[in-house]
Design a protein around this motif. Structure first.
Motif, PDB file in Angstrom:
ATOM      1  N   UNK A 328      -4.153  54.578  18.242  1.00 56.35           N
ATOM      2  CA  UNK A 328      -3.766  53.240  18.642  1.00 56.35           C
ATOM      3  C   UNK A 328      -3.469  53.375  20.500  1.00 56.35           C
ATOM      4  N   UNK A 329      -3.781  52.162  20.910  1.00 56.90           N
ATOM      5  CA  UNK A 329      -3.541  52.019  22.423  1.00 56.90           C
ATOM      6  C   UNK A 329      -2.421  51.602  23.056  1.00 56.90           C
ATOM      7  N   UNK A 330      -1.480  51.260  21.837  1.00 58.36           N
ATOM      8  CA  UNK A 330      -0.375  50.895  22.434  1.00 58.36           C
ATOM      9  C   UNK A 330       0.104  49.537  23.042  1.00 58.36           C
ATOM     10  N   UNK A 331      -1.087  48.568  22.988  1.00 56.05           N
ATOM     11  CA  UNK A 331      -1.050  47.413  23.788  1.00 56.05           C
ATOM     12  C   UNK A 331      -0.143  46.259  22.919  1.00 56.05           C
ATOM     13  N   UNK A 332       0.924  46.005  23.694  1.00 57.82           N
ATOM     14  CA  UNK A 332       1.993  44.924  22.836  1.00 57.82           C
ATOM     15  C   UNK A 332       1.097  43.539  23.025  1.00 57.82           C
ATOM     16  N   UNK A 333       1.583  42.867  21.811  1.00 55.83           N
ATOM     17  CA  UNK A 333       0.966  41.547  21.587  1.00 55.83           C
ATOM     18  C   UNK A 333       1.190  40.568  22.846  1.00 55.83           C
ATOM     19  N   UNK A 334       2.038  40.528  23.390  1.00 57.17           N
ATOM     20  CA  UNK A 334       2.493  39.532  24.413  1.00 57.17           C
ATOM     21  C   UNK A 334       2.034  39.949  25.736  1.00 57.17           C
ATOM     22  N   UNK A 363      -2.413  40.257  25.382  1.00 63.07           N
ATOM     23  CA  UNK A 363      -2.570  41.255  24.232  1.00 63.07           C
ATOM     24  C   UNK A 363      -3.913  41.643  23.748  1.00 63.07           C
ATOM     25  N   UNK A 364      -3.805  41.822  22.465  1.00 62.94           N
ATOM     26  CA  UNK A 364      -5.174  42.429  21.890  1.00 62.94           C
ATOM     27  C   UNK A 364      -6.172  41.362  21.527  1.00 62.94           C
ATOM     28  N   UNK A 365      -6.251  40.496  22.538  1.00 60.50           N
ATOM     29  CA  UNK A 365      -7.341  39.416  22.068  1.00 60.50           C
ATOM     30  C   UNK A 365      -8.848  39.887  22.330  1.00 60.50           C
ATOM     31  N   UNK A 366      -9.660  39.388  21.755  1.00 65.37           N
ATOM     32  CA  UNK A 366     -11.192  39.683  21.682  1.00 65.37           C
ATOM     33  C   UNK A 366     -11.977  38.620  22.235  1.00 65.37           C
ATOM     34  N   UNK A 367     -12.299  38.732  23.462  1.00 66.32           N
ATOM     35  CA  UNK A 367     -12.867  37.543  24.123  1.00 66.32           C
ATOM     36  C   UNK A 367     -14.342  37.704  24.437  1.00 66.32           C
ATOM     37  N   UNK A 368     -15.379  36.549  24.279  1.00 66.54           N
ATOM     38  CA  UNK A 368     -16.658  36.766  24.698  1.00 66.54           C
ATOM     39  C   UNK A 368     -16.841  36.035  25.816  1.00 66.54           C
ATOM     40  N   UNK A 369     -17.726  36.435  26.584  1.00 70.19           N
ATOM     41  CA  UNK A 369     -18.221  35.588  27.782  1.00 70.19           C
ATOM     42  C   UNK A 369     -19.550  35.337  27.487  1.00 70.19           C
ATOM     43  N   UNK A 370     -19.992  33.997  27.215  1.00 69.11           N
ATOM     44  CA  UNK A 370     -21.338  33.406  26.872  1.00 69.11           C
ATOM     45  C   UNK A 370     -22.061  32.521  27.780  1.00 69.11           C
ATOM     46  N   UNK A 371     -23.186  32.412  27.690  1.00 66.79           N
ATOM     47  CA  UNK A 371     -23.898  31.356  28.326  1.00 66.79           C
ATOM     48  C   UNK A 371     -25.405  31.685  28.505  1.00 66.79           C
ATOM     49  N   UNK A 503      -7.146  47.682  21.117  1.00 64.22           N
ATOM     50  CA  UNK A 503      -7.111  47.025  22.501  1.00 64.22           C
ATOM     51  C   UNK A 503      -7.544  45.718  22.707  1.00 64.22           C
ATOM     52  N   UNK A 504      -7.423  45.322  23.877  1.00 58.73           N
ATOM     53  CA  UNK A 504      -8.331  44.048  24.188  1.00 58.73           C
ATOM     54  C   UNK A 504      -9.790  44.123  24.448  1.00 58.73           C
ATOM     55  N   UNK A 505     -10.500  43.256  23.967  1.00 63.32           N
ATOM     56  CA  UNK A 505     -12.165  43.356  24.257  1.00 63.32           C
ATOM     57  C   UNK A 505     -12.586  42.133  25.081  1.00 63.32           C
ATOM     58  N   UNK A 506     -13.447  42.248  26.176  1.00 60.36           N
ATOM     59  CA  UNK A 506     -13.863  41.417  26.846  1.00 60.36           C
ATOM     60  C   UNK A 506     -15.555  41.896  26.726  1.00 60.36           C
ATOM     61  N   UNK A 507     -16.075  40.971  26.131  1.00 57.62           N
ATOM     62  CA  UNK A 507     -17.811  41.148  25.892  1.00 57.62           C
ATOM     63  C   UNK A 507     -18.615  39.994  26.286  1.00 57.62           C
TER      64      UNK A 507
END
Length: 527
Positions: A328-334, A363-371, A503-507
């Motif tokens: 676990x990365x230990x990333x808190x939700x907030x 927090x552990x959001x998973x976000x995509x950059x598109x375009x 953890x959080x993802x930015x893709x």
């Protein structure tokens, strides 16, 4: 006569004499076929054999009908025109001569007056406006040039089309153009691709493995279901084979123990002098013959059982998907992971590609950059990580992070995977490193491979192992087009690794199946 391609007992070796195909029998008809397999199994080479670009070392290839080829990459010749890319420059010049009264009798006999209308229809079919055929293609965008190549196929009307990774480096619109062509195509098609959306348009799937080629009727989803059944069957066969090995070992042990008891009893009786000397010699000879026969039988039975188990195990290795359990990365939700406020910038400060961008990741959001291509997705990542200085605004990354760009440049190609792990995780001992690499299928000697010798899929998997595989994974992982040039097997391994990451993802990615598989929750659309 329907179009067909038949390969009979085709063998081919690479320039360094490594066998790629041996005795390959394969046929393609007027259906649409997806050609898949791990990198290095010879997918592109198979297309080159069909087009005659390379010749087999043995066997034959017969083709009925005409072929059209969509190149893997669209190169730009500064002098090439739209007419040249469409393959109709000579025919349009003939019409032009006739319209000016300069044409010959041959021109008049060969002229195709329907061509301008067919060009306009073909361009419309790939969602391009009517273009001046004298226009230089260097003035078109990458996506427009790809659509122009698709329009060439529509104009030529070949009986069979060959496509080699047609959606590599294409944005969503470009991918859709290829998908639309395949959806409407009524001739034969062979497509090498890792794009699962396109593979769902196929009528059949041919998979190349180290064991040869196997054809599956139906599209990608049907193939996936069949592979799951094959994996279950292979696991059952392996369990049965391993039970057979154990059973043979038990029987051989029982026979050996029975013979040892019998020999021991004979020796005790001989010691008492109850058996004549001549009989002792015969009994000894019989015992030695029996021992030799038993040994040969035991060796044969053990070899047969072990071979069956080894074959079943090799099938499991081909079929089994990667499954990764990570620390676990230990990333808190907030916890605020990334904060971007009114960010502007680009490679040319006077003409920023990114203008006034503001967003955050919590927090552990998973976000995509598109375009679309050219909208600044990679530029935005460079601004976020400090590789480019912003012209305005601010960026704050508030947790430990790692960036895996398209070349996985954080790995040193001159070092082994193991040494890269130790370099990036200086607090980890040898056992921790080996365990982390093993979770990503780099076990024993595989962990000692130089990064510079790895395939694209192996390099990305090594990058994941070295960043999120250790005891202290970063709380933010940034990925730039991670699936480009990967085969489907490698993509699925990467997806499995990312599914195990908390953890959080930015893709940045155009691959919709990939984004769905890794659980993207939100998109930031550019352009």
């Amino acid at each position: 006569m329907p179009a067909s391609i038949t390969l009979h007992q085709v063998s081919y070796s690479t320039p360094d004499n490594q066998p790629l195909f041996t005795g390959l029998d394969l046929s393609f008809g007027s259906e649409r076929t997806g050609l898949i397999g791990r990198n290095g199994t010879g997918k592109s080479t198979l297309l080159r054999l069909i087009t005659g670009e390379v010749s087999p070392s043995s066997g034959s290839i017969s083709i009925t009908g005409t072929l059209g080829v969509l190149e893997q990459s669209v190169q730009v010749d500064p002098a090439e025109t739209v007419a040249g890319r469409l393959g109709v420059a000579g025919e349009l010049a003939r019409l032009d001569r006739l319209e000016q009264g300069l044409g010959t009798a041959d021109d008049a006999g060969e002229a195709d007056w329907s061509l301008p209308g067919r060009i306009e229809t073909a361009l419309a079919d790939v969602q391009l406006p009517t273009l001046d055929t004298n226009r230089l293609i260097s003035t078109l965008s990458g996506g427009q040039r790809t659509r122009l190549s698709l329009a060439r196929l529509i104009l030529a009307k070949p009986d069979m089309i060959l496509l080699d990774e047609p959606t590599n480096n294409l944005d969503a619109d470009g991918r859709q153009a290829v998908a639309d062509l395949l959806h409407r195509w009524r001739g034969g098609a062979i497509m090498v691709s890792h794009d699962r959306t396109l593979l769902r348009e196929m009528d059949a799937i041919v998979e190349l493995t180290s064991l040869g080629a196997k054809t599956y009727g139906g599209n990608w989803d049907h193939y996936s279901e069949r592979k799951a059944l094959e994996l279950a069957s292979a696991e059952h066969q392996l369990a049965s084979a391993e039970r057979k090995v154990a059973e043979v070992d038990r029987k051989l042990q029982a026979v050996a123990e029975k013979k040892a008891r019998k020999d021991s009893a004979g020796k005790r009786k001989a010691a008492k002098g109850d058996i004549p000397r001549i009989m002792l010699g015969g009994m000894k000879e019989n015992s030695e013959n029996t021992s030799g026969g038993n040994a040969r039988l035991a060796s044969r039975l053990r070899a047969e059982a072990s071979e069956a188990a080894s074959e079943a195990r090799s099938q499991i290795e081909i079929l089994t998907p990667l499954s990764v359990t990570l620390t676990p990365s230990g990333l808190p939700a907030g916890r605020t992971v990334l904060q971007v406020d009114s960010l502007s910038g680009g490679p040319v400060p006077e003409a920023p590609i990114i203008a006034n961008a503001s967003f955050s990741i919590i927090g552990p959001e998973r976000v995509a950059i598109t375009g679309p291509n050219g909208s600044g997705k990679t530029t935005l990542l460079r601004l976020l990580t400090g590789d480019l200085p912003p012209t305005a605004g601010a960026v704050r990354i508030l947790v430990p992070y790692a960036l895996l760009d398209q070349t996985v440049s954080l790995l040193d190609p001159a070092l082994s995977i193991r040494d890269n792990f130790r370099r990036l995780n200086p607090d980890a001992d040898e056992n921790t490193g080996r365990a982390a690499l093993a979770r990503f299928m780099f076990r024993a000697e595989a962990a000692l491979q130089l990064v510079g010798t790895l395939s694209g899929g192996e390099t990305l998997r090594a990058g994941l192992a070295c960043t999120i595989g250790g005891n202290n994974p970063p709380q933010l992982l940034i990925l730039d087009e991670p699936t480009n040039h990967l085969d489907i097997h490698a993509i699925e391994q990467v997806e499995a690794g990312l599914r195990g990451y908390d953890g959080a993802l930015l893709v940045v990615s155009h691959d919709r199946d990939f984004l769905d598989a890794i659980g993207i929750e939100r998109e930031i659309a550019l352009g």
